[in-house]
Scaffold this active site. Structure first.
Site, PDB file in Angstrom:
ATOM      1  N   HIS A  74      16.021  -8.779   8.381  1.00 38.93           N
ATOM      2  CA  HIS A  74      14.773  -9.409   7.948  1.00 38.93           C
ATOM      3  C   HIS A  74      14.548  -9.099   6.462  1.00 38.93           C
ATOM      4  O   HIS A  74      14.470  -7.934   6.068  1.00 38.93           O
ATOM      5  CB  HIS A  74      13.630  -8.861   8.801  1.00 38.93           C
ATOM      6  N   GLU A 126      14.162 -14.891   9.833  1.00 33.81           N
ATOM      7  CA  GLU A 126      13.668 -14.761   8.443  1.00 33.81           C
ATOM      8  C   GLU A 126      14.555 -13.781   7.683  1.00 33.81           C
ATOM      9  O   GLU A 126      14.080 -12.844   7.035  1.00 33.81           O
ATOM     10  CB  GLU A 126      12.219 -14.264   8.448  1.00 33.81           C
ATOM     11  N   GLU A 142      11.300 -16.613   2.002  1.00 35.49           N
ATOM     12  CA  GLU A 142       9.863 -16.393   2.222  1.00 35.49           C
ATOM     13  C   GLU A 142       9.177 -15.834   0.974  1.00 35.49           C
ATOM     14  O   GLU A 142       9.742 -14.990   0.263  1.00 35.49           O
ATOM     15  CB  GLU A 142       9.685 -15.429   3.405  1.00 35.49           C
ATOM     16  N   CYS A 144       6.813 -13.744   0.792  1.00 30.98           N
ATOM     17  CA  CYS A 144       6.658 -12.290   0.903  1.00 30.98           C
ATOM     18  C   CYS A 144       7.929 -11.552   0.500  1.00 30.98           C
ATOM     19  O   CYS A 144       7.858 -10.434  -0.023  1.00 30.98           O
ATOM     20  CB  CYS A 144       6.300 -11.892   2.338  1.00 30.98           C
ATOM     21  N   CYS A 222       0.988 -14.015   6.580  1.00 28.57           N
ATOM     22  CA  CYS A 222       1.327 -12.877   5.715  1.00 28.57           C
ATOM     23  C   CYS A 222       1.344 -13.273   4.237  1.00 28.57           C
ATOM     24  O   CYS A 222       0.928 -12.499   3.371  1.00 28.57           O
ATOM     25  CB  CYS A 222       2.668 -12.297   6.122  1.00 28.57           C
ATOM     26  N   CYS A 223       1.868 -14.481   3.945  1.00 28.71           N
ATOM     27  CA  CYS A 223       2.131 -14.815   2.536  1.00 28.71           C
ATOM     28  C   CYS A 223       0.878 -14.999   1.678  1.00 28.71           C
ATOM     29  O   CYS A 223       0.820 -14.430   0.576  1.00 28.71           O
ATOM     30  CB  CYS A 223       3.032 -16.048   2.449  1.00 28.71           C
TER      31      CYS A 223
HETATM   32 ZN   LIG Z   1       5.061 -13.912   4.322  1.00 27.83          ZN
END
Ligand SMILES: [Zn+2]
Length: 307
Positions: A74, A126, A142, A144, A222-223
């Site tokens: 991840h 991810e 992603e 993040c 989350c982002c």
């Molecule tokens: Zn994220």
């Protein structure tokens, strides 16, 4: 935990942080023990498998960190973990952890990163894929993960002020991170592919994770708050302060006062970078520092980067 140690100087926090890092991947494996304790029940199970147990590489727990050779699993977890390892390596002056950081950084930025600074190319898990597997259209990358990469770069710079870390930081900030939020500040990309065919997205399942336009919110959100966090903490990334020098990583307009040696160095940075390649840095300090103490950073030869 490492930050708590820096604030309190209490050794137990550093010891615990180091335990968390060094315990990963050792036998008997914590995940296996917990799996049995819980009567082989598990929470997350992509593909119907006990994910944490059978795919330990997904959480970088398949080997002790000192034996890992490639960025794997991840992507967000990887860079968060490596941020801590780099921080520990500096605080503990630990050469093995430093070498781990250098090795995994090199693999990531030479073989598993997009030109935009995006990392973690596959949507399944991810996660990182294998070296040079960087498809443009199915890219995950992603937001993040790019933010975590900035965190990792910051800790590498604090360990050894080498401009190559700042170069990656700059590339990620101006491409993937800024690109992941709309001008209105209310719409976001979670996934950052380099190529999108809007008409194809709905008809081809391999693009199930891709959105053609930025979204208001996400089920796994989350982002958006992570993007807000990186912007509000950008002051930590613009400079790398050392005991006898102040290194500039990002040419962002700001005014700063930092203790260098025995004097406070005050700078005003202005310009319109990156739209114009001209940056003005004015020294506003009343006195020049004349006392120089040894720099805590390893590479005192690192140069100030040119715009
Ligand atoms: Zn994220």
């Amino acid at each position: 935990m490492t930050r708590l140690y820096e604030v309190t100087q209490e050794q137990r926090y550093l010891t615990l942080a180091n335990y968390f890092v060094e315990q990963r991947g050792t036998e008997p494996h914590f995940y296996d023990i917990e799996y049995e304790k819980r009567r082989q029940s598990y929470h997350v199970k992509p593909s119907g498998t006990p994910w944490m147990v059978e795919n330990k590489a997904h959480s970088q727990a398949h080997l002790p960190i000192s034996e890992q050779r490639t960025a794997t699993g991840h992507a967000v977890r990887f860079v968060y973990l490596m941020t801590a390892v780099a921080h520990l390596a500096r605080l503990r002056q630990n050469e093995q952890q430093r070498q781990t950081c250098l090795r995994l950084w090199q693999n990531m930025v030479q073989r598993q990163i997009y030109i935009t600074g995006g990392i973690g190319s596959q949507s399944f898990g991810e996660a990182f894929s294998s070296d040079y597997d960087l498809p443009n259209d199915t890219a995950y990358a992603e937001s993040c993960a790019s933010i975590g990469l900035m965190m990792f770069a910051r800790r590498m710079l604090e360990m050894e002020v080498d401009s190559r870390y700042a170069d990656v930081m700059e590339r990620v900030l101006y491409n993937t991170i800024l690109g992941s939020i709309a001008f209105d500040g209310c719409h976001y990309f979670y996934v950052n592919p380099l190529e999108v065919h809007p008409k194809t997205l709905r008809s081809n399942g391999i693009y199930g994770h891709v959105r053609a336009v930025r979204q208001r919110w996400f089920g796994c959100a989350c982002c958006p708050p992570n993007i807000a966090r990186i912007f509000t903490s950008i002051g930590h990334y613009i400079y790398t302060p050392c005991s006898d020098a102040l290194y500039i990583n990002l040419y962002i307009g700001n005014r700063v006062a930092v203790l260098v040696g025995e004097h406070t160095l005050q700078l005003l940075m202005s310009g319109n970078y990156p739209w114009r390649d001209e940056v003005e840095i004015a020294v506003e300090s009343a006195h020049q520092s004349s006392t120089r103490s040894p720099c805590a950073c390893r590479n005192g030869a690192a140069r100030r980067r040119r715009p």
